[in-house]
Write a protein that holds these residues in place. Structure first.
Motif, PDB file in Angstrom:
ATOM      1  N   PRO A 196      36.746  39.014  33.853  1.00  0.00           N
ATOM      2  CA  PRO A 196      36.285  38.390  33.597  1.00  0.00           C
ATOM      3  C   PRO A 196      34.556  38.372  33.236  1.00  0.00           C
ATOM      4  CG  PRO A 196      35.898  39.827  35.716  1.00  0.00           C
ATOM      5  CD  PRO A 196      36.561  40.188  35.464  1.00  0.00           C
ATOM      6  N   LEU A 225      42.066  42.805  34.690  1.00  0.00           N
ATOM      7  CA  LEU A 225      42.930  41.301  34.905  1.00  0.00           C
ATOM      8  C   LEU A 225      43.744  41.396  33.482  1.00  0.00           C
ATOM      9  CD1 LEU A 225      41.250  39.050  35.991  1.00  0.00           C
ATOM     10  CD2 LEU A 225      40.044  38.947  33.581  1.00  0.00           C
ATOM     11  N   TYR A 229      39.260  34.851  32.986  1.00  0.00           N
ATOM     12  CA  TYR A 229      39.567  34.004  34.247  1.00  0.00           C
ATOM     13  C   TYR A 229      37.721  33.957  34.406  1.00  0.00           C
ATOM     14  CZ  TYR A 229      38.296  33.196  39.188  1.00  0.00           C
ATOM     15  OH  TYR A 229      38.440  32.805  40.466  1.00  0.00           O
ATOM     16  N   ASP A 315      38.189  28.697  36.594  1.00  0.00           N
ATOM     17  CA  ASP A 315      39.089  28.945  37.566  1.00  0.00           C
ATOM     18  C   ASP A 315      37.402  28.867  38.855  1.00  0.00           C
ATOM     19  OD1 ASP A 315      40.943  30.258  36.028  1.00  0.00           O
ATOM     20  OD2 ASP A 315      39.007  30.660  34.298  1.00  0.00           O
TER      21      ASP A 315
END
Length: 341
Positions: A196, A225, A229, A315
């Protein structure tokens, strides 16, 4: 490279978090700041914010979170469910093993609540960086190697060979690692590693869109992930009226002005007109540095927040509010929570 199509999002359908710089105000001290930090975190937990991050800065009279891991423990101990973490730890200032042990300890004390956000800047001036025993010649160029070393302490399977040194506590613990950045370097690295990514739009707005595009295009799915993100840092100062919010925002403007002048100090009280404290050139620099800052009443903040989300398709947003009076800072975050929840 992977180019993603992004659907339009609504401000009520993304996640919100808080970045707290533990501001030391004029006339106050670090003890006051750290007490206010915990109070803000406890309110944030009740208001539904997802995470509460603290940042590593050194030799800064207006920031009390230099011993970031300790402050994270202080906040986590005083809350029950909000995630607490670093936004960020400046990894080149530290031995990766020490950070693994510190965050392994935090995760052992507060399971499932700790985030590890990492940056590669010193978070200070060069003289202080030297005092931290940081190699003045590296300029963070060995950051990928340091990051790889740190990750193997948590997950030894990432090591290519035998690794005799173990992080206890740390090994085997799942602590989300985020890369933080204010340019494209960490964006590309985060994408390649499938981590992220959090971008510092709150002080580097001009690079926001290019960095997010770079991250998304380079993203590769990983154990951490499956898809990109993105978190963006945003300055938000909310009050009952636009005029009141504009006045409150002058404390933050003064803080940035002191940084531009290479003379950092404590957070100053608001003033009626920031133009009386700076020349036209300095004001233009302030406007550029803070052009994505959102200031105003509830309706104004709502409109500007949606516009910024349309631009970034983030996000998550992590909100910074450098406000002189603690009660006004609490109210600002409460107004925002009412808008987005």
């Amino acid at each position: 490279m992977n180019i993603l199509h992004l659907d339009k999002k609504d401000i009520k359908n993304i996640t919100y978090s808080i970045l707290d710089l533990s501001p030391v105000i004029e006339g106050g001290n670090a003890a006051d700041s750290l007490a206010n930090t915990l109070d803000l975190a406890q309110h944030a937990e009740r208001w539904g914010y997802r995470r509460f991050w603290l940042a590593e800065h050194h030799n800064m009279p207006g920031i009390a979170s230099s011993a970031t891991s300790i402050v994270i423990g202080h906040v986590a101990a005083g809350t029950t469910k909000i995630r607490v973490g670093s936004g960020g730890i400046m990894l080149p200032n530290h031995a990766p093993l020490v950070i693994a042990e510190q965050f392994g300890t935090l995760e052992s004390l507060f399971p499932g609540r700790i985030d590890l956000g990492l940056g590669r800047a010193p978070g200070t001036d060069q003289l202080t960086a030297h005092a931290l025993r940081r190699d003045r010649h590296s300029d963070g160029q060995d950051f990928p190697e340091q990051l790889a070393e740190l990750r193997t302490y948590f997950d030894p399977s990432l090591a290519y060979g035998n690794k005799p040194v173990r992080a206890i506590p740390g090994e085997g613990l799942h602590i989300p690692i985020w890369l933080l950045g204010s340019s494209g370097y960490s964006a590309q690295l985060a994408g390649q590693l499938g981590l992220p990514f959090s971008f510092a739009s709150h002080f580097s707005p001009e690079y926001t869109k290019p960095a997010l595009d770079l991250y998304r295009s380079y993203f590769r799915p990983s154990k951490a992930l499956e898809s990109p993100y993105v978190m963006v840092g945003v300055n938000v100062i909310a009050a009952d009226t636009d005029q009141e919010a504009e006045r409150l925002s002058t404390s933050m403007q003064q803080q940035f002005l002191s940084l531009l002048r290479n003379n950092p100090g404590k957070l100053q009280p608001p003033v009626d007109n920031i133009d009386t404290l700076c020349n036209a050139y300095e004001k233009s620099l302030l406007d550029q540095r803070l052009k994505t800052t959102i200031v105003g009443s509830s309706s104004t903040v709502k409109e500007k927040l949606q516009s910024f989300l349309d631009e970034t398709q983030a996000d998550e947003m992590i909100i910074n509010a450098q406000i002189f009076e603690h009660q006004a800072r609490l109210k600002s975050y409460e107004i925002l929570a009412e808008i987005v929840h």
